[in-house]
Design a protein around this motif. Structure first.
Motif: not given
Length: 299
Positions: A98-100, A208-214
């Motif tokens: 999850f790079q973002d 969402w790209s950040i939220k999923i990784g979080s």
């Protein structure tokens, strides 16, 4: 364990469990709009200590032998080392998967530290030594206070596990009465871990790209804390591991770059010493028992 966790409880305790679970979710969501919600959330975490005091006995069993101080210390040091190792693996996984999220979190830490340093610099040195001391306390103190309260999130987890198990017991009564209850405990552990991950996104709006990784990263952390809780069967050991890990992580932002690793190294040394002492004690007890058996056999 599941039977003990779901034994009859008062309506007051059930209300307190719902308050510390559902209430915490609502306050975390409202925290993105209101600073008062943050204050109320902190107050709820403080009050959850008393709920934890009522719940922690449910993790044990009447047949369990009371642990000595050295055994409890070993339990803590072992749990802390397991979490540091596991969290390191999770951090490496999140960095590459999850790079973002990884970039956003690193930037958040850097921006937060820069803001704190800028505010402290603008205030200038205090004319009185006592004033200078409290300026330093204000700079880091709230973060350390919040980290300490974060340990009490494990009361939130235990309350949620109890709540889920009570629901499962009502819905799946036939399967529950068959004695196959471990699957419900694992389901409760999984659900609380997912919620742990989601709760770390409620107070901020993120792509969402950040939220999923979080969610995935913190859910894995939550799963690790949950496994430690069920392995040790000791709520306060898990609370202490959670709080100290967060505190050392914060200290690494401000003062010592590798505070977590250095503290873990110190814990490892203590663990090895305690482990050696415990083994020596067990051998001593074994020899004493053998002598007693020989004397009894001779008589």
């Amino acid at each position: 364990m599941t039977t003990n966790l779901t034994k009859p409880m008062s309506k007051k305790l059930l209300f307190a469990i719902i308050l510390v679970t559902i209430g915490a979710e609502l306050l975390l969501y409202l925290a993105r709009y209101s600073t008062m919600a943050i204050t109320l959330y902190d107050a709820l975490m403080v009050s959850s200590f008393f709920i934890g005091w009522r719940l922690y006995r449910r993790l044990g069993s009447p047949q369990d032998k009371p642990k000595t101080k050295r055994q409890l210390s070993l339990q803590f040091t072992g749990a802390f080392l397991i979490f540091v190792l596991g969290s390191t693996v999770i951090n490496i996984y999140s960095t590459y998967t999850f790079q973002d999220f990884s970039d956003d979190y690193d930037q958040y830490v850097q921006d937060y530290v820069d803001i704190q340093a800028y505010d402290a610099g603008n205030e200038g040195p205090s004319a009185e030594p006592m004033g200078s001391f409290f300026e330093e306390v204000d700079l880091v103190g709230y973060d350390l206070f919040a980290d300490t309260l974060a340990g009490l999130e494990e009361v939130w987890r235990l309350a949620y596990i109890v709540l889920f198990l009570v629901i499962f017991k009502k819905i799946f009564r036939r399967r529950w009465e068959s004695g196959r209850t471990d699957i419900f405990l694992m389901a409760a552990l999984f659900l609380t871990s997912i919620l742990f991950g989601i709760d770390h996104t409620l107070d901020v709006e993120q792509p969402w790209s950040i939220k999923i990784g979080s969610i995935v990263s913190f859910a894995n952390m939550g799963l690790l804390f949950g496994v430690i809780l069920l392995w040790t069967r000791n709520l306060w050991v898990t609370v202490l591991v959670h709080a100290l890990y967060d505190i050392t992580a914060t200290l690494s932002w401000y003062y010592v770059e590798y505070a977590v690793e250095l503290f873990a190294l110190a814990i490892l040394v203590v663990h090895l010493i305690l482990f050696t002492l415990e083994k020596m004690h067990q051998r001593r007890l074994k020899r004493q028992m053998e002598k007693v058996e020989l004397i009894q056999a001779a008589e």
